[in-house]
Each structure stands twice: as structure tokens, then as C-alpha cells.
Design a protein around this motif. Structure first.
Motif, PDB file in Angstrom:
ATOM      1  N   GLN A  95      37.503 -50.416 -35.696  1.00 19.40           N
ATOM      2  CA  GLN A  95      38.667 -50.490 -34.821  1.00 19.40           C
ATOM      3  C   GLN A  95      39.167 -49.096 -34.472  1.00 19.40           C
ATOM      4  O   GLN A  95      39.267 -48.226 -35.345  1.00 19.40           O
ATOM      5  N   SER A  96      39.437 -48.861 -33.193  1.00 25.82           N
ATOM      6  CA  SER A  96      40.005 -47.600 -32.714  1.00 25.82           C
ATOM      7  C   SER A  96      39.119 -46.427 -33.158  1.00 25.82           C
ATOM      8  O   SER A  96      37.934 -46.383 -32.843  1.00 25.82           O
ATOM      9  N   PHE A  97      39.666 -45.485 -33.899  1.00 24.66           N
ATOM     10  CA  PHE A  97      38.864 -44.370 -34.411  1.00 24.66           C
ATOM     11  C   PHE A  97      37.697 -44.868 -35.275  1.00 24.66           C
ATOM     12  O   PHE A  97      36.612 -44.280 -35.284  1.00 24.66           O
ATOM     13  N   ALA A  99      35.803 -47.200 -34.725  1.00 26.30           N
ATOM     14  CA  ALA A  99      34.666 -47.556 -33.868  1.00 26.30           C
ATOM     15  C   ALA A  99      33.695 -46.394 -33.730  1.00 26.30           C
ATOM     16  O   ALA A  99      32.477 -46.598 -33.605  1.00 26.30           O
ATOM     17  N   GLN A 100      34.209 -45.162 -33.732  1.00 23.21           N
ATOM     18  CA  GLN A 100      33.322 -44.003 -33.680  1.00 23.21           C
ATOM     19  C   GLN A 100      32.427 -43.953 -34.913  1.00 23.21           C
ATOM     20  O   GLN A 100      31.221 -43.723 -34.819  1.00 23.21           O
ATOM     21  N   VAL A 101      33.030 -44.162 -36.082  1.00 24.63           N
ATOM     22  CA  VAL A 101      32.273 -44.168 -37.338  1.00 24.63           C
ATOM     23  C   VAL A 101      31.263 -45.311 -37.335  1.00 24.63           C
ATOM     24  O   VAL A 101      30.103 -45.137 -37.731  1.00 24.63           O
ATOM     25  N   ALA A 102      31.697 -46.478 -36.863  1.00 26.12           N
ATOM     26  CA  ALA A 102      30.824 -47.653 -36.857  1.00 26.12           C
ATOM     27  C   ALA A 102      29.611 -47.447 -35.954  1.00 26.12           C
ATOM     28  O   ALA A 102      28.485 -47.806 -36.322  1.00 26.12           O
ATOM     29  N   GLU A 103      29.812 -46.866 -34.778  1.00 28.46           N
ATOM     30  CA  GLU A 103      28.669 -46.666 -33.887  1.00 28.46           C
ATOM     31  C   GLU A 103      27.674 -45.673 -34.476  1.00 28.46           C
ATOM     32  O   GLU A 103      26.447 -45.876 -34.387  1.00 28.46           O
ATOM     33  N   VAL A 117      30.595 -54.630 -33.590  1.00 29.41           N
ATOM     34  CA  VAL A 117      31.833 -55.067 -32.944  1.00 29.41           C
ATOM     35  C   VAL A 117      32.773 -53.873 -32.873  1.00 29.41           C
ATOM     36  O   VAL A 117      33.115 -53.280 -33.895  1.00 29.41           O
ATOM     37  N   LEU A 118      33.178 -53.519 -31.663  1.00 26.50           N
ATOM     38  CA  LEU A 118      34.086 -52.410 -31.438  1.00 26.50           C
ATOM     39  C   LEU A 118      35.411 -52.979 -30.950  1.00 26.50           C
ATOM     40  O   LEU A 118      35.492 -53.560 -29.863  1.00 26.50           O
ATOM     41  N   LEU A 119      36.432 -52.833 -31.761  1.00 30.73           N
ATOM     42  CA  LEU A 119      37.746 -53.415 -31.496  1.00 30.73           C
ATOM     43  C   LEU A 119      38.704 -52.325 -31.009  1.00 30.73           C
ATOM     44  O   LEU A 119      38.917 -51.330 -31.715  1.00 30.73           O
ATOM     45  N   THR A 120      39.240 -52.491 -29.809  1.00 31.76           N
ATOM     46  CA  THR A 120      40.067 -51.455 -29.160  1.00 31.76           C
ATOM     47  C   THR A 120      39.506 -50.059 -29.472  1.00 31.76           C
ATOM     48  O   THR A 120      40.167 -49.219 -30.074  1.00 31.76           O
ATOM     49  N   PRO A 121      38.272 -49.806 -29.038  1.00 25.47           N
ATOM     50  CA  PRO A 121      37.548 -48.628 -29.535  1.00 25.47           C
ATOM     51  C   PRO A 121      37.922 -47.306 -28.868  1.00 25.47           C
ATOM     52  O   PRO A 121      38.239 -47.245 -27.675  1.00 25.47           O
ATOM     53  N   PHE A 198      22.432 -46.942 -30.722  1.00 29.44           N
ATOM     54  CA  PHE A 198      22.311 -48.290 -31.275  1.00 29.44           C
ATOM     55  C   PHE A 198      21.860 -49.220 -30.165  1.00 29.44           C
ATOM     56  O   PHE A 198      22.547 -49.393 -29.163  1.00 29.44           O
ATOM     57  N   ARG A 199      20.692 -49.824 -30.339  1.00 30.04           N
ATOM     58  CA  ARG A 199      20.077 -50.613 -29.276  1.00 30.04           C
ATOM     59  C   ARG A 199      20.303 -52.116 -29.426  1.00 30.04           C
ATOM     60  O   ARG A 199      19.827 -52.901 -28.614  1.00 30.04           O
ATOM     61  N   GLY A 200      21.046 -52.505 -30.458  1.00 30.76           N
ATOM     62  CA  GLY A 200      21.277 -53.914 -30.701  1.00 30.76           C
ATOM     63  C   GLY A 200      22.471 -54.458 -29.942  1.00 30.76           C
ATOM     64  O   GLY A 200      23.112 -53.762 -29.154  1.00 30.76           O
ATOM     65  N   PRO A 201      22.805 -55.736 -30.184  1.00 31.99           N
ATOM     66  CA  PRO A 201      23.931 -56.366 -29.488  1.00 31.99           C
ATOM     67  C   PRO A 201      25.271 -55.769 -29.911  1.00 31.99           C
ATOM     68  O   PRO A 201      25.476 -55.426 -31.077  1.00 31.99           O
ATOM     69  N   ALA A 202      26.163 -55.651 -28.942  1.00 32.08           N
ATOM     70  CA  ALA A 202      27.484 -55.085 -29.199  1.00 32.08           C
ATOM     71  C   ALA A 202      28.553 -55.944 -28.538  1.00 32.08           C
ATOM     72  O   ALA A 202      28.388 -56.398 -27.404  1.00 32.08           O
ATOM     73  N   LEU A 203      29.624 -56.170 -29.269  1.00 30.33           N
ATOM     74  CA  LEU A 203      30.792 -56.884 -28.753  1.00 30.33           C
ATOM     75  C   LEU A 203      31.964 -55.918 -28.716  1.00 30.33           C
ATOM     76  O   LEU A 203      32.276 -55.277 -29.727  1.00 30.33           O
ATOM     77  N   ILE A 204      32.604 -55.810 -27.573  1.00 31.71           N
ATOM     78  CA  ILE A 204      33.780 -54.961 -27.424  1.00 31.71           C
ATOM     79  C   ILE A 204      34.979 -55.865 -27.171  1.00 31.71           C
ATOM     80  O   ILE A 204      34.965 -56.686 -26.247  1.00 31.71           O
ATOM     81  N   ILE A 205      35.997 -55.741 -28.020  1.00 30.32           N
ATOM     82  CA  ILE A 205      37.202 -56.559 -27.900  1.00 30.32           C
ATOM     83  C   ILE A 205      38.363 -55.645 -27.546  1.00 30.32           C
ATOM     84  O   ILE A 205      38.649 -54.675 -28.257  1.00 30.32           O
ATOM     85  N   ALA A 206      39.031 -55.964 -26.453  1.00 32.91           N
ATOM     86  CA  ALA A 206      40.141 -55.139 -25.973  1.00 32.91           C
ATOM     87  C   ALA A 206      41.377 -56.004 -25.763  1.00 32.91           C
ATOM     88  O   ALA A 206      41.300 -57.236 -25.754  1.00 32.91           O
ATOM     89  N   GLY A 207      42.514 -55.344 -25.599  1.00 34.08           N
ATOM     90  CA  GLY A 207      43.764 -56.035 -25.308  1.00 34.08           C
ATOM     91  C   GLY A 207      44.271 -55.644 -23.935  1.00 34.08           C
ATOM     92  O   GLY A 207      44.232 -54.471 -23.560  1.00 34.08           O
ATOM     93  N   SER A 208      44.746 -56.609 -23.173  1.00 26.83           N
ATOM     94  CA  SER A 208      45.183 -56.320 -21.805  1.00 26.83           C
ATOM     95  C   SER A 208      46.433 -55.450 -21.772  1.00 26.83           C
ATOM     96  O   SER A 208      46.714 -54.807 -20.761  1.00 26.83           O
ATOM     97  N   ALA A 209      47.191 -55.404 -22.885  1.00 26.44           N
ATOM     98  CA  ALA A 209      48.424 -54.619 -22.928  1.00 26.44           C
ATOM     99  C   ALA A 209      48.263 -53.307 -23.687  1.00 26.44           C
ATOM    100  O   ALA A 209      49.260 -52.646 -23.995  1.00 26.44           O
ATOM    101  N   ASP A 210      47.037 -52.933 -23.994  1.00 25.40           N
ATOM    102  CA  ASP A 210      46.771 -51.683 -24.711  1.00 25.40           C
ATOM    103  C   ASP A 210      46.754 -50.535 -23.714  1.00 25.40           C
ATOM    104  O   ASP A 210      45.820 -50.406 -22.922  1.00 25.40           O
ATOM    105  N   GLY A 211      47.787 -49.699 -23.754  1.00 24.41           N
ATOM    106  CA  GLY A 211      47.860 -48.584 -22.827  1.00 24.41           C
ATOM    107  C   GLY A 211      47.013 -47.397 -23.233  1.00 24.41           C
ATOM    108  O   GLY A 211      46.878 -46.435 -22.468  1.00 24.41           O
TER     109      GLY A 211
END
Length: 264
Positions: A95-97, A99-103, A117-121, A198-211
Motif C-alpha cells: 500500500q502506498s509507499f 507498493a514500491q517495496v512490493a514491486e 496487488v498495489l493499493l493506492t500505490p 514483474f511480468r505476472g498479473p497485477a491488481l491496482i486498487i485506487a480510491g476515487s477521492a484520493d487526491g
């Protein structure tokens, strides 16, 4: 269940059945492993869950000076040590920062990480914001009032109780840690390529109100992956896993089903 590994605590919640996948969760800036608790509860044991505090946060709030300020590769190497102790297929969530470590870790361990899975990355290449924009973030260490206001602005659907809980988590983070990590996530990995390693499947989850993690930023991040899927939670902010843990858990479980197989 909390187990000591590599000199720090790692919290492990087993799946309700043998052979299920495990989700390894890496938290973001100002947070600790506890921010995942509601998501783990909502997954109801369909997968295992592993999480830990990054140096400088939570139970390790005093550790950042001892290690001289961790780099992104060093944080990925630490996460790899945790990954090595997990049996079976793994879905990596950052999540957030985080996501950099996860990738970085997913790219280094493609045989172990089945999906990302990258959450508000934050992008691996960094946000590259000017000094005057990131300076207030760098100064957040120990400032409960400003931290609470910032979280409320970036996640408008957080309840008062959730804001209080997150503020208490962030209050222990030192000024040195906030300054170091802001520099880290703003600079990122300068040599980041246009296509993720990373060549595998990735899911990115974002929020519509995240500025902070805007639609444009999400589009740029998703374009780097071979098999991206993007989910947007309406009214969601930057701390989606705290605002909407049930929705985030369902998205992670659906992604795990698609990548690995049924979780129940």
C-alpha cells in the motif's frame, strides 16, 4: 500469532485450510502492520496473512537510526527474508509507499510471488514532487494534529474512530523517519524502466477521492504491467484498507482465485 524473524516481529494469521495461498502485506508511510487487521478479519481465513512493521514504524519506530536509513532495495531484501519463511503460493500486497517495496520484491522473486496487488500505490520511479510540496510530509514526525488532518483530507470517508486509530499509529514515527521515507518514496528508483520487471498479473486498487494517487498516476502505473487489472472504490481515499476493509478483502480474494485458484 506473532513470531520473531530476523530480529523483528512478523504477525502470521493462518488460513482455515491446508494448501491455501498466503497474502504478504507491506504497509505504507506513517503506518504499521496493524492497519491490515480489518482486511485480514474480512478475509475470514480463506487465505493466510503475513504482515510486519517496516523499520521506523510501529514496534520498530526506534530502529531507523540503527540501520542508517533503509533504502528501497534493503527493504525489499528484508521482505524477501519474510517471504522465504512462507510455504506455498504467495500474493504480495503493498500500500502506498509499500507498493514500491512490493514491486521490487515481486520482480526479484517471480517464482514465489504469483500475483501483485498495489493499493493506492506510489510509483516505483517515485512521485518526483518539488521540495515545497513534500516538505510538509517530511515534517510530520511526532505531529499528531497535522497527521490527523492530512489523513482526513486524503481519506474523507474515515470515521472519527479510524482517524484516532491511524493517528495513534503514526504518532510514534520520528521526524528523522518521516524525512527519510519521504525522500525515499519521492525519489523512488531512478532507473525504473517503462515496463515492470514483474511480468505476472497485477491488481491496482485506487480510491476515487484520493487526491494523492490520482487517476492519471494510476493509469501510468498500470501501463507498466503486462496483465494489469484496475479497480476503483467510489468515495475511497488513500487508506482504503481502513475505510473499506471488506471491499479490499473481497478484491484481494477474487484476484487470488483468478491467479491461483479457489480460496475456499
Amino acid at each position: 500469532m506473532t513470531q520473531p524473524r530476523s530480529g523483528f516481529r512478523v504477525t502470521c494469521t493462518p488460513a482455515s485450510r491446508a494448501g491455501a495461498a498466503t497474502v504478504l502485506m507491506i504497509h505504507g508511510f506513517l503506518d504499521d502492520a496493524s492497519v491490515w487487521d480489518d482486511v485480514v478479519d474480512a478475509m475470514s481465513g480463506e487465505v493466510g496473512a503475513v504482515r510486519y512493521d517496516l523499520p521506523g514504524f510501529g514496534s520498530r519506530s526506534g530502529s531507523i537510526a540503527a540501520v542508517g536509513g533503509p533504502t528501497l532495495p534493503a527493504l525489499a531484501a528484508e521482505a524477501a527474508d519474510v517471504l522465504a519463511e512462507i510455504d506455498g503460493p504467495v500474493i504480495l500486497v503493498g500500500q502506498s509507499f509499500g507498493a514500491q517495496v512490493a514491486e521490487l520484491l515481486a520482480a526479484q522473486q517471480p517464482d514465489r510471488v504469483r500475483g501483485l496487488v498495489l493499493l493506492t500505490p506510489v510509483p516505483l520511479s517515485g512521485t518526483r514532487l518539488p521540495d515545497e510540496v513534500v516538505a510538509p510530509f517530511a515534517a510530520l514526525g511526532g505531529d499528531r494534529v497535522t497527521q490527523r488532518r492530512l489523513r482526513a483530507e486524503m481519506s474523507p470517508d474515515l470515521t472519527e474512530e479510524q482517524l484516532d486509530r491511524l493517528t495513534a499509529v503514526g504518532a510514534v514515527v520520528s521526524a528523522g523517519a518521516t524525512a527519510h521515507y519521504v525522500s525515499l518514496w519521492n525519489t523512488g528508483v531512478p532507473e525504473t524502466s517503462a515496463t515492470s520487471a514483474f511480468r505476472g498479473p497485477a491488481l491496482i486498487i485506487a480510491g476515487s477521492a484520493d487526491g494523492f494517487v490520482t487517476e492519471q498516476l494510476v493509469d501510468a502505473i498500470s501501463a507498466r504491467f503486462c496483465y494489469p487489472e484496475v479497480k476503483v472504490i467510489d468515495r475511497g481515499g488513500h487508506w482504503l484498507h481502513v475505510e473499506y476493509p471488506g471491499l479490499v478483502a473481497a478484491m484481494i480474494l477474487d484476484f487470488t482465485d483468478a491467479v491461483i485458484g479457489a480460496t475456499s
